[in-house]
Design a protein around this motif. Sequence first.
Motif, mmCIF file in Angstrom:
data_model
loop_
_atom_site.group_PDB
_atom_site.id
_atom_site.type_symbol
_atom_site.label_atom_id
_atom_site.label_comp_id
_atom_site.label_asym_id
_atom_site.label_seq_id
_atom_site.Cartn_x
_atom_site.Cartn_y
_atom_site.Cartn_z
ATOM 1 N N GLU A 155 1.105 10.854 -0.557
ATOM 2 C CA GLU A 155 1.429 10.326 0.644
ATOM 3 C C GLU A 155 1.684 8.845 0.468
ATOM 4 O OE1 GLU A 155 2.681 9.770 4.813
ATOM 5 O OE2 GLU A 155 2.586 11.524 3.486
ATOM 6 N N LEU A 156 0.777 8.356 0.011
ATOM 7 C CA LEU A 156 0.757 6.739 -0.579
ATOM 8 C C LEU A 156 1.927 6.562 -1.257
ATOM 9 C CD1 LEU A 156 -0.365 3.889 -0.537
ATOM 10 C CD2 LEU A 156 -1.947 4.597 -2.485
ATOM 11 N N THR A 157 2.125 7.207 -2.378
ATOM 12 C CA THR A 157 3.227 6.906 -3.072
ATOM 13 C C THR A 157 4.575 7.155 -2.402
ATOM 14 O OG1 THR A 157 1.874 7.986 -5.016
ATOM 15 C CG2 THR A 157 4.463 7.853 -5.378
ATOM 16 N N ASP A 158 4.730 8.176 -1.557
ATOM 17 C CA ASP A 158 5.870 8.224 -0.642
ATOM 18 C C ASP A 158 5.999 6.989 0.113
ATOM 19 O OD1 ASP A 158 6.446 10.801 -1.641
ATOM 20 O OD2 ASP A 158 5.637 11.870 0.013
ATOM 21 N N ARG A 159 4.862 6.520 0.626
ATOM 22 C CA ARG A 159 5.022 5.273 1.515
ATOM 23 C C ARG A 159 5.645 4.024 0.713
ATOM 24 N NH1 ARG A 159 0.729 5.676 6.199
ATOM 25 N NH2 ARG A 159 0.726 8.097 7.010
ATOM 26 N N LEU A 160 4.949 4.106 -0.469
ATOM 27 C CA LEU A 160 5.350 2.970 -1.452
ATOM 28 C C LEU A 160 6.829 3.118 -1.870
ATOM 29 C CD1 LEU A 160 2.378 2.758 -3.733
ATOM 30 C CD2 LEU A 160 3.015 1.076 -2.055
ATOM 31 N N HIS A 161 7.396 4.289 -1.970
ATOM 32 C CA HIS A 161 8.677 4.495 -2.183
ATOM 33 C C HIS A 161 9.636 4.101 -1.103
ATOM 34 C CE1 HIS A 161 12.447 6.865 -3.087
ATOM 35 N NE2 HIS A 161 12.080 6.691 -4.413
ATOM 36 N N GLY A 162 9.216 4.304 0.229
ATOM 37 C CA GLY A 162 9.931 3.945 1.400
ATOM 38 C C GLY A 162 9.797 2.347 1.555
ATOM 39 N N ILE A 163 9.286 1.576 0.840
ATOM 40 C CA ILE A 163 9.368 0.318 1.049
ATOM 41 C C ILE A 163 9.776 -0.629 -0.442
ATOM 42 C CG2 ILE A 163 7.562 -0.133 2.788
ATOM 43 C CD1 ILE A 163 5.538 -0.969 0.803
ATOM 44 N N GLU B 280 0.511 -6.927 3.252
ATOM 45 C CA GLU B 280 1.130 -5.754 3.486
ATOM 46 C C GLU B 280 0.223 -4.565 3.088
ATOM 47 O OE1 GLU B 280 3.999 -5.339 5.067
ATOM 48 O OE2 GLU B 280 3.609 -7.314 5.491
ATOM 49 N N ALA B 281 -0.334 -4.752 1.592
ATOM 50 C CA ALA B 281 -1.441 -3.793 1.167
ATOM 51 C C ALA B 281 -2.462 -3.385 2.094
ATOM 52 C CB ALA B 281 -1.691 -4.075 -0.204
ATOM 53 N N ALA B 282 -3.099 -4.219 2.992
ATOM 54 C CA ALA B 282 -4.143 -3.954 3.624
ATOM 55 C C ALA B 282 -3.597 -3.280 4.991
ATOM 56 C CB ALA B 282 -4.781 -5.537 4.138
ATOM 57 N N LYS B 283 -2.570 -3.672 5.319
ATOM 58 C CA LYS B 283 -1.882 -2.616 6.531
ATOM 59 C C LYS B 283 -1.555 -1.216 6.170
ATOM 60 C CE LYS B 283 0.678 -6.582 8.610
ATOM 61 N NZ LYS B 283 1.904 -7.279 8.664
ATOM 62 N N LEU B 284 -0.927 -1.196 4.887
ATOM 63 C CA LEU B 284 -0.619 0.078 4.323
ATOM 64 C C LEU B 284 -2.174 0.988 4.072
ATOM 65 C CD1 LEU B 284 1.262 2.273 3.166
ATOM 66 C CD2 LEU B 284 0.947 1.202 0.889
ATOM 67 N N TYR B 285 -3.151 0.263 3.552
ATOM 68 C CA TYR B 285 -4.546 1.050 3.430
ATOM 69 C C TYR B 285 -4.847 1.406 4.743
ATOM 70 C CZ TYR B 285 -5.214 -0.314 -1.494
ATOM 71 O OH TYR B 285 -4.987 -0.654 -2.760
ATOM 72 N N ALA B 286 -4.904 0.576 5.645
ATOM 73 C CA ALA B 286 -5.507 0.836 7.125
ATOM 74 C C ALA B 286 -4.496 2.322 7.618
ATOM 75 C CB ALA B 286 -5.387 -0.190 8.112
ATOM 76 N N SER B 287 -3.320 2.339 7.492
ATOM 77 C CA SER B 287 -2.678 3.494 7.927
ATOM 78 C C SER B 287 -3.024 4.540 7.227
ATOM 79 C CB SER B 287 -1.218 2.950 7.659
ATOM 80 O OG SER B 287 -0.674 2.971 6.461
ATOM 81 N N ILE B 288 -3.159 4.545 5.762
ATOM 82 C CA ILE B 288 -3.406 5.776 4.912
ATOM 83 C C ILE B 288 -4.874 6.209 5.172
ATOM 84 C CG2 ILE B 288 -3.954 6.347 2.524
ATOM 85 C CD1 ILE B 288 -0.973 6.317 2.978
ATOM 86 N N CYS B 289 -5.697 5.207 5.722
ATOM 87 C CA CYS B 289 -7.167 5.576 6.051
ATOM 88 C C CYS B 289 -6.893 6.671 7.358
ATOM 89 C CB CYS B 289 -7.920 4.512 6.076
ATOM 90 S SG CYS B 289 -8.869 3.893 4.641
ATOM 91 N N GLU B 290 -6.304 6.023 8.267
ATOM 92 C CA GLU B 290 -6.112 6.758 9.326
ATOM 93 C C GLU B 290 -5.533 8.221 9.271
ATOM 94 O OE1 GLU B 290 -3.460 6.311 13.839
ATOM 95 O OE2 GLU B 290 -3.366 4.869 12.028
ATOM 96 N N TYR B 291 -4.352 8.303 8.283
ATOM 97 C CA TYR B 291 -3.748 9.438 7.818
ATOM 98 C C TYR B 291 -4.884 10.417 7.243
ATOM 99 C CZ TYR B 291 -1.294 12.614 4.770
ATOM 100 O OH TYR B 291 -0.705 13.634 4.160
ATOM 101 N N GLU B 292 -5.964 9.881 6.483
ATOM 102 C CA GLU B 292 -6.704 10.755 5.838
ATOM 103 C C GLU B 292 -7.692 11.432 6.743
ATOM 104 O OE1 GLU B 292 -7.129 8.705 1.412
ATOM 105 O OE2 GLU B 292 -8.269 8.217 2.878
ATOM 106 N N SER B 293 -8.084 10.532 7.638
ATOM 107 C CA SER B 293 -9.008 10.749 8.751
ATOM 108 C C SER B 293 -8.372 12.049 9.779
ATOM 109 C CB SER B 293 -9.591 9.367 9.605
ATOM 110 O OG SER B 293 -10.337 10.089 10.663
ATOM 111 N N ARG B 294 -7.232 11.706 10.102
ATOM 112 C CA ARG B 294 -6.311 12.644 11.110
ATOM 113 C C ARG B 294 -6.109 13.777 10.375
ATOM 114 N NH1 ARG B 294 -2.617 9.596 11.628
ATOM 115 N NH2 ARG B 294 -0.830 10.636 10.447
#
Length: 389
Positions: free
Chosen positions: A134-142, A109-123
Amino acid sequence: MPFALEELFFSRTETRGRILAGNSVFQRVSQYSWDEMMGQPHNIIRHPHMPRAVFFILWEKLRAGLPVGAYVKNRSKDGGYYWVFAVVTPVEDGYLSVRLKPGSAFFGEAAKLYASICEYESRSAVKPAESAAELTDRLHGIGFRDYAAFMTAALGEEIRARDAGLKRRPWPVLRPFEDLVRSADLLLTTTGRMLGMISTFSYTPANLRIQASRMGEEGRAISEISANYARISQSIVKNLEELGTSADEVFAVVNEGLFLTCIARLQAEMASLFDEEASGGDIALRDEAGRLIRQAEDYKAHAAEKFDLIKQRIRHFIELASEMKRLLSGLVAVRVMGKVESVNMRSGIFFDLIGDLERGHAGLASGLDEIGRLNDRISDNVRELDTVA
């Protein structure tokens, strides 16, 4: 670059992150020679597919003098990669990072989250602090209240998965400590729900008194009752706020206690492994082994101190809950008198206001019942930990 489940490795850096020491596993998986690594920034092995958010959180914790844990994707000299769960702790004049091979469900799950955060940072081209939020917010969401809760749960799961993979007996400390964390989380949720009732006890008695004053002599009795209700309500509001603060403290210290206990175990195993490696080596290696042993002993002591603090925080919370129960019992007679007097009032608004107070009272009583059950569970967990820690 593979490394075995039974292997652990470490590196030690100075305060700016330049490599000063490590063990043979670290050197092997990195594929750099010691001459190539010594004195170099630790980011020589950083993989480009790591979120900047993670390193922002890591350095923020370390600069505050706190230990931190994170899943990290590293890059070896040949361009390959390897994943670790790293536990980094401040040491004299620098930092120590001990790494294990991740294998729990958390890792996927962490690997998937990291990939999505990397995409967010790039975009989004955001700053590291914004990405960390943003990472903390997504962790709160799960389901995690903050990053500290996530890293604590992840380290516990990685130790459990590693023990299972190595056919070891389950670590007896882990289950009761994790139960304690879950109970503390529920305690925080229940207390938060009770805090939402503050407005009822802050404003309803005042509204009741205002309405009674408009009734003149006829409203004198209800006015006196509302004044008594207001005095008790003020104490309830104060107690609720203290209860909320105490629940926050219990949750934080329980998570810190589990994290420190896991660190102490991991560092002790790392120290033992490196002591064997350094036994036939030169003085520098033996000195490094001594550093590891002292660090492991220090964190074992830190974990024991934190466990004592956990018990203090829990006792304080239980005392506050008992005081709230006493205050609520004092409201019963006042509320009943208010209901009786409101029957004689011509305005139905008194029934509505008394009804608000009754619902608030019932809500707090229900919350206290739940807290009582949680306190029993927490006390059982602490007693069990006393026998196995």
